[in-house]
Design a protein around this motif. Sequence first.
Motif, short mmCIF file in Angstrom:
data_model
loop_
_atom_site.label_atom_id
_atom_site.label_comp_id
_atom_site.label_asym_id
_atom_site.label_seq_id
_atom_site.Cartn_x
_atom_site.Cartn_y
_atom_site.Cartn_z
N LYS A 179 0.84 -1.21 0.00
CA LYS A 179 0.00 0.00 0.00
C LYS A 179 0.87 1.26 0.00
O LYS A 179 0.52 2.27 -0.63
N GLN A 180 1.99 1.18 0.69
CA GLN A 180 2.92 2.31 0.71
C GLN A 180 3.44 2.60 -0.71
O GLN A 180 3.56 3.75 -1.11
N LYS A 181 3.73 1.54 -1.45
CA LYS A 181 4.21 1.72 -2.83
C LYS A 181 3.17 2.43 -3.70
O LYS A 181 3.51 3.14 -4.64
N MET A 182 1.88 2.18 -3.37
CA MET A 182 0.81 2.71 -4.22
C MET A 182 0.17 3.97 -3.65
O MET A 182 -0.80 4.48 -4.21
N ALA A 183 0.68 4.47 -2.53
CA ALA A 183 0.10 5.67 -1.92
C ALA A 183 0.22 6.86 -2.86
O ALA A 183 1.24 7.05 -3.54
N LYS A 184 -0.80 7.70 -2.87
CA LYS A 184 -0.85 8.85 -3.78
C LYS A 184 -0.18 10.09 -3.20
O LYS A 184 0.21 10.99 -3.93
N THR A 185 -0.10 10.16 -1.88
CA THR A 185 0.46 11.36 -1.24
C THR A 185 1.58 10.96 -0.28
O THR A 185 1.69 9.80 0.14
N LYS A 186 2.39 11.93 0.07
CA LYS A 186 3.47 11.70 1.01
C LYS A 186 2.92 11.30 2.37
O LYS A 186 3.47 10.42 3.06
N ALA A 187 1.81 11.93 2.78
CA ALA A 187 1.20 11.60 4.07
C ALA A 187 0.77 10.13 4.11
O ALA A 187 0.96 9.45 5.12
N GLU A 188 0.19 9.67 3.02
CA GLU A 188 -0.23 8.26 2.97
C GLU A 188 0.98 7.33 3.02
O GLU A 188 0.95 6.29 3.70
N ARG A 189 2.04 7.69 2.29
CA ARG A 189 3.24 6.85 2.31
C ARG A 189 3.82 6.76 3.71
O ARG A 189 4.24 5.69 4.17
N LEU A 190 3.86 7.89 4.40
CA LEU A 190 4.37 7.90 5.78
C LEU A 190 3.49 7.06 6.70
O LEU A 190 3.98 6.33 7.56
N LYS A 191 2.17 7.15 6.49
CA LYS A 191 1.24 6.39 7.34
C LYS A 191 1.45 4.90 7.16
O LYS A 191 1.60 4.16 8.15
N TYR A 192 1.46 4.45 5.91
CA TYR A 192 1.60 3.01 5.68
C TYR A 192 3.00 2.53 6.04
O TYR A 192 3.17 1.38 6.50
N GLY A 193 4.01 3.40 5.87
CA GLY A 193 5.36 3.02 6.29
C GLY A 193 5.44 2.81 7.79
O GLY A 193 6.06 1.85 8.27
N ALA A 194 4.79 3.68 8.55
CA ALA A 194 4.79 3.56 10.01
C ALA A 194 4.04 2.31 10.45
O ALA A 194 4.47 1.59 11.36
N LEU A 195 2.90 2.04 9.81
CA LEU A 195 2.12 0.84 10.14
C LEU A 195 2.92 -0.43 9.82
O LEU A 195 2.90 -1.40 10.59
#
Length: 423
Positions: free
Chosen positions: A388-404
Amino acid sequence: MKKLTLFRFWLSVVVLLWATLSLAQNQPVANKPLLKLTLVQEADGLFVTSADAVSEFIFEAFLLSGQRVYASEPSTGTRVKLQLQNAAGKPLADGQYLYIATSKVSPTALIKYFGRLTFQAGKAEMQDSSEVLGSYERHYFAQRNLSFEPDTKQGDIDREFQMFQAKAKAAVEFFDLVVGLIPNSAEALLGQGFAIAATAGLTVSQMTELMIPPTPPPPPPPGSGGKPTASDPPPPQARQPEIKREGLLRAAEAFQQAAQVSDCQSRAESYLFVSTLYLTLNEAATAREWRLKGATTDCAGAPTRSMAYYALAVENWSCANEITERYTDQKRALYTDPWYPRQISSPADQTKLDACLVHGTEYIEKALALEPDNANAVFYQSLLYREKQKMAKTKAERLKYGALAEKAMQRAMKLFERERKKP
C-alpha cells in the motif's frame, strides 16, 4: 534437519487430529485421547496393553487380502491377552497383517484404531496408522539429508529414494484395504489421501508447507547494494517424486470423502489438504475455493481458520507484489528507497492490484481476529502495508503506511522470538 523437525511436528499433528475422529456410526467424540496400544510378548503369551482402560475391546487380524483370520473375545481393562490363532487353532503364520482394534466409548459410539501387525520368527511387531505413514516419509528425508553430507554417494541417495517409493506404494495398498473394511473411517481416508499423494509427488511435509506459506526474507536496507536472499534450492542429487495429476486427483477425492465423515474441525483441515493438491497442479482458482471452505467452516477451531485466511492473504500479497515488482526500478529500490511510489501504466494491472490489496487486507484482518498473536500473519500484514505504501498517492499516505508496516514488523519479530524461546 529443519525438514526432519517439521516432519516430526506434522506427524504429531496428524496423530492428534486422528485422535478426535469417531470412526464408527459417524459420531464425533469430543476430546477423546488417542488409544495408544503396545504389543508385549511375555513368557505366558502375547498381550496388548493400553495406558487407558478400554471397554468391550475387540482385536481383529486380517490378511492383506482382506480376509479376517482372528477376532478376540470382548475385553475390558488395560491389558488384553491375545490368542492369535486361525480358525484351525494354529498360530498365525509369519508375515504382515492388518489389525483393527475396536473400543466402545459410549453406549452408542465405537472408535476403531488400526495398523500393521508383523510376525517374524516368533516375534511380533505392531505399527499404528501414523507409523505406517512415517515409514515412507523418513526415507524421503533420509535421502534429502544425505544430499547435504560431504562425500555422499549417489547410490546411497537412490536406495533411500527407492525405499521411499516402495513403502509409499505399500502404504497405499494398506490404506486401500482399511478403507474397504471400514468405509466410513475418516482416519483411513485421510491416510489413504496422504499415501496416494506421496506416490503422486507430494509428501506430507510438502503439503504442510503449502498449507502454511513461509515468510519471505526482508529486502536489504537502502544503499546496501545487496539482493534479497532466497532459500537454497535442494541439492541436485536429491530426488523428488514425479508429479502425477491422476494420483493427486485421487488423493483429493480421498480427502473430500474424509471431510464428509469427519467431525467439524477435521472437515476444515481436509478442505485445506485438498487445496494443497490443486496448488501443486497449478489450479489456483480451485485451490482458493477449497481454502475458503476451510476458512469459513465456522465450527472449526480458530487456529485452523486463521491458517486458511492467512494462506489466502499470502496469495493476494504475492499477486500484488508480482505486479509492483514488474514496475520497479531495481537500482532505485536497492540504493534509495525500496518503497518508493510505483506508477502502474496498465489499467488491467492496476485493477488487479487494487483487488489483490483489498482481498489481502480483508483476509489478513480475519486471520488476526481469530489468532491475534499469529506471527506469520502479523509479518504479512506488514508486507501488505508496504504494498500500500508503494501505491500511496500522497506523502502523508506513504508515511502512514510506512509507520504501520514498521510497527507490524517489529511486533512480528517479537512474536517470532517468543516462539523461538518456547521449550
